[in-house]
Design a protein around this motif. Structure first.
Motif, PDB file in Angstrom:
ATOM      1  N   ALA A   3      -9.865 -30.915   3.683  1.00  0.00           N
ATOM      2  CA  ALA A   3      -8.233 -31.226   3.970  1.00  0.00           C
ATOM      3  C   ALA A   3      -7.603 -29.939   3.587  1.00  0.00           C
ATOM      4  O   ALA A   3      -8.235 -28.532   3.066  1.00  0.00           O
ATOM      5  N   THR A   4      -6.405 -29.560   3.996  1.00  0.00           N
ATOM      6  CA  THR A   4      -5.498 -28.422   3.935  1.00  0.00           C
ATOM      7  C   THR A   4      -4.605 -28.544   2.617  1.00  0.00           C
ATOM      8  O   THR A   4      -4.028 -29.559   2.588  1.00  0.00           O
ATOM      9  N   GLN A   5      -4.662 -27.346   1.747  1.00  0.00           N
ATOM     10  CA  GLN A   5      -3.913 -27.435   0.762  1.00  0.00           C
ATOM     11  C   GLN A   5      -2.446 -27.173   0.918  1.00  0.00           C
ATOM     12  O   GLN A   5      -2.159 -26.057   1.501  1.00  0.00           O
ATOM     13  N   GLY A   6      -1.451 -28.156   0.613  1.00  0.00           N
ATOM     14  CA  GLY A   6      -0.130 -27.828   1.105  1.00  0.00           C
ATOM     15  C   GLY A   6       0.741 -26.441   0.328  1.00  0.00           C
ATOM     16  O   GLY A   6       1.517 -25.783   0.986  1.00  0.00           O
ATOM     17  N   PHE A   7       0.139 -25.963  -0.677  1.00  0.00           N
ATOM     18  CA  PHE A   7       0.721 -24.607  -1.218  1.00  0.00           C
ATOM     19  C   PHE A   7       0.461 -23.725  -0.464  1.00  0.00           C
ATOM     20  O   PHE A   7       1.104 -22.541  -1.190  1.00  0.00           O
ATOM     21  N   LYS A   8      -0.719 -23.615   0.444  1.00  0.00           N
ATOM     22  CA  LYS A   8      -0.647 -22.279   1.224  1.00  0.00           C
ATOM     23  C   LYS A   8       0.150 -22.354   2.375  1.00  0.00           C
ATOM     24  O   LYS A   8       0.129 -21.415   3.279  1.00  0.00           O
ATOM     25  N   GLY A   9       1.180 -23.414   2.516  1.00  0.00           N
ATOM     26  CA  GLY A   9       2.157 -23.328   3.701  1.00  0.00           C
ATOM     27  C   GLY A   9       3.215 -22.215   3.438  1.00  0.00           C
ATOM     28  O   GLY A   9       3.325 -21.647   2.336  1.00  0.00           O
ATOM     29  N   LYS A  10       3.971 -22.046   4.444  1.00  0.00           N
ATOM     30  CA  LYS A  10       5.253 -21.246   4.258  1.00  0.00           C
ATOM     31  C   LYS A  10       6.027 -21.313   5.745  1.00  0.00           C
ATOM     32  O   LYS A  10       5.535 -21.624   6.574  1.00  0.00           O
ATOM     33  N   VAL A  11       7.222 -20.950   5.580  1.00  0.00           N
ATOM     34  CA  VAL A  11       8.187 -20.932   6.685  1.00  0.00           C
ATOM     35  C   VAL A  11       8.623 -19.173   7.012  1.00  0.00           C
ATOM     36  O   VAL A  11       9.052 -18.589   5.915  1.00  0.00           O
ATOM     37  N   ARG A  12       8.393 -18.898   8.281  1.00  0.00           N
ATOM     38  CA  ARG A  12       9.165 -17.550   8.632  1.00  0.00           C
ATOM     39  C   ARG A  12       9.876 -17.582   9.767  1.00  0.00           C
ATOM     40  O   ARG A  12       9.790 -18.725  10.465  1.00  0.00           O
ATOM     41  N   ILE A  13      10.929 -16.964   9.622  1.00  0.00           N
ATOM     42  CA  ILE A  13      11.832 -16.646  10.446  1.00  0.00           C
ATOM     43  C   ILE A  13      11.670 -15.379  11.154  1.00  0.00           C
ATOM     44  O   ILE A  13      12.066 -14.164  10.295  1.00  0.00           O
ATOM     45  N   GLY A  14      11.568 -14.925  12.405  1.00  0.00           N
ATOM     46  CA  GLY A  14      11.113 -13.854  12.679  1.00  0.00           C
ATOM     47  C   GLY A  14      10.065 -13.115  12.152  1.00  0.00           C
ATOM     48  O   GLY A  14       8.957 -13.792  11.883  1.00  0.00           O
ATOM     49  N   ALA A  15      10.202 -11.844  11.461  1.00  0.00           N
ATOM     50  CA  ALA A  15       9.080 -11.308  10.830  1.00  0.00           C
ATOM     51  C   ALA A  15       9.165 -11.713   9.314  1.00  0.00           C
ATOM     52  O   ALA A  15       8.468 -11.070   8.412  1.00  0.00           O
ATOM     53  N   ASN A  16      10.414 -12.308   8.946  1.00  0.00           N
ATOM     54  CA  ASN A  16      10.711 -12.563   7.462  1.00  0.00           C
ATOM     55  C   ASN A  16      10.192 -14.188   6.842  1.00  0.00           C
ATOM     56  O   ASN A  16      10.442 -14.958   7.485  1.00  0.00           O
ATOM     57  N   GLU A  17       9.445 -14.037   5.822  1.00  0.00           N
ATOM     58  CA  GLU A  17       9.185 -15.583   4.976  1.00  0.00           C
ATOM     59  C   GLU A  17      10.300 -15.717   4.439  1.00  0.00           C
ATOM     60  O   GLU A  17      11.052 -14.935   3.814  1.00  0.00           O
ATOM     61  N   VAL A  18      10.722 -16.959   4.402  1.00  0.00           N
ATOM     62  CA  VAL A  18      11.767 -17.643   3.719  1.00  0.00           C
ATOM     63  C   VAL A  18      11.417 -18.046   2.222  1.00  0.00           C
ATOM     64  O   VAL A  18      10.211 -18.807   2.014  1.00  0.00           O
ATOM     65  N   ILE A  19      11.899 -17.293   1.453  1.00  0.00           N
ATOM     66  CA  ILE A  19      11.432 -17.592  -0.072  1.00  0.00           C
ATOM     67  C   ILE A  19      11.923 -18.920  -0.732  1.00  0.00           C
ATOM     68  O   ILE A  19      13.032 -19.313  -0.337  1.00  0.00           O
ATOM     69  N   ASP A  20      11.304 -19.258  -1.796  1.00  0.00           N
ATOM     70  CA  ASP A  20      11.823 -20.447  -2.620  1.00  0.00           C
ATOM     71  C   ASP A  20      11.571 -21.646  -2.071  1.00  0.00           C
ATOM     72  O   ASP A  20      12.333 -22.756  -2.276  1.00  0.00           O
ATOM     73  N   LEU A  21      10.862 -21.868  -0.985  1.00  0.00           N
ATOM     74  CA  LEU A  21      11.040 -23.089  -0.264  1.00  0.00           C
ATOM     75  C   LEU A  21       9.680 -23.812  -0.793  1.00  0.00           C
ATOM     76  O   LEU A  21       8.789 -23.494  -1.196  1.00  0.00           O
ATOM     77  N   SER A  22       9.497 -25.137  -0.606  1.00  0.00           N
ATOM     78  CA  SER A  22       8.321 -26.120  -1.325  1.00  0.00           C
ATOM     79  C   SER A  22       7.957 -27.088  -0.404  1.00  0.00           C
ATOM     80  O   SER A  22       7.033 -27.635  -0.576  1.00  0.00           O
ATOM     81  N   SER A  23       8.677 -27.152   0.769  1.00  0.00           N
ATOM     82  CA  SER A  23       8.040 -28.167   1.741  1.00  0.00           C
ATOM     83  C   SER A  23       8.658 -27.945   3.216  1.00  0.00           C
ATOM     84  O   SER A  23       9.790 -27.528   3.273  1.00  0.00           O
ATOM     85  N   SER A  55      12.448 -30.254   9.378  1.00  0.00           N
ATOM     86  CA  SER A  55      13.105 -29.888   8.191  1.00  0.00           C
ATOM     87  C   SER A  55      12.420 -28.979   7.000  1.00  0.00           C
ATOM     88  O   SER A  55      11.120 -29.114   7.170  1.00  0.00           O
ATOM     89  N   PHE A  56      13.090 -28.241   6.354  1.00  0.00           N
ATOM     90  CA  PHE A  56      12.315 -27.583   5.220  1.00  0.00           C
ATOM     91  C   PHE A  56      13.159 -27.318   4.199  1.00  0.00           C
ATOM     92  O   PHE A  56      14.510 -27.320   4.278  1.00  0.00           O
ATOM     93  N   GLY A  57      12.811 -27.454   2.913  1.00  0.00           N
ATOM     94  CA  GLY A  57      13.606 -27.245   1.827  1.00  0.00           C
ATOM     95  C   GLY A  57      12.796 -26.527   0.650  1.00  0.00           C
ATOM     96  O   GLY A  57      11.835 -26.481   0.403  1.00  0.00           O
ATOM     97  N   GLY A  58      13.766 -26.384  -0.332  1.00  0.00           N
ATOM     98  CA  GLY A  58      13.262 -25.962  -1.878  1.00  0.00           C
ATOM     99  C   GLY A  58      14.373 -25.767  -2.511  1.00  0.00           C
ATOM    100  O   GLY A  58      15.542 -26.150  -2.658  1.00  0.00           O
ATOM    101  N   SER A  59      14.057 -24.495  -3.408  1.00  0.00           N
ATOM    102  CA  SER A  59      15.086 -23.977  -4.470  1.00  0.00           C
ATOM    103  C   SER A  59      16.252 -23.149  -3.473  1.00  0.00           C
ATOM    104  O   SER A  59      15.864 -22.320  -2.814  1.00  0.00           O
ATOM    105  N   TRP A  60      17.627 -23.038  -3.833  1.00  0.00           N
ATOM    106  CA  TRP A  60      18.599 -22.712  -3.288  1.00  0.00           C
ATOM    107  C   TRP A  60      18.458 -21.124  -3.584  1.00  0.00           C
ATOM    108  O   TRP A  60      18.354 -20.575  -4.808  1.00  0.00           O
TER     109      TRP A  60
END
Length: 127
Positions: A3-23, A55-60
């Motif tokens: 199984a893959t652990q969800g906490f290792k996921g992330k979202v990037r736009i271009g070269a930048n990781e979008v911070i404070d997202l949780s899903s 979609s993706f979301g998390g803390s604003w």
């Protein structure tokens, strides 16, 4: 396969990781095209165009100028983004997308959250 652990996921736009997202969520579809002819006893189907959205979301956090703020700007200016959705450290889906909506929630008893929805434009790849 493990199984893959969800906490290792992330979202990037271009070269930048979008911070404070949780899903994040992704839906990939293929349109059903009716291929039924007169006299057929069963409905016929052939695959049509493919599409992807999610979609993706998390803390604003609009202080994340290269992430959340850039996503909001892309929505307001109708500009495409280069999107990468990571399932773990090395595997990810990628393609060009448009941000189609942004929702914010500000509850009195919890943190402020944000959710962005997107629609893909062109092919989606998996690495």
């Amino acid at each position: 396969m493990a199984a893959t652990q969800g906490f290792k996921g992330k979202v990037r736009i271009g070269a930048n990781e979008v911070i404070d997202l949780s899903s994040w969520e992704l839906e990939i579809e293929v349109a059903d095209l009716d291929d039924t002819s007169f006299g057929d006893s069963w409905t016929g189907m052939i695959p049509g165009l493919k599409s992807w959205a999610g979609s993706f979301g998390g803390s604003w956090n609009m202080g994340d100028t290269n992430g959340q703020k850039a996503l909001q700007d892309a929505l307001l200016n109708s500009t495409p983004i280069s999107l990468e959705l990571y399932t773990n450290e090395t595997n990810f889906y990628s393609g060009t997308a448009y941000i189609t909506s942004q929702g914010n929630e500000t509850p009195v008893d919890d943190k402020v959250t944000v959710e962005f929805e997107f629609t893909g434009s062109g092919p989606l790849t998996f690495t």
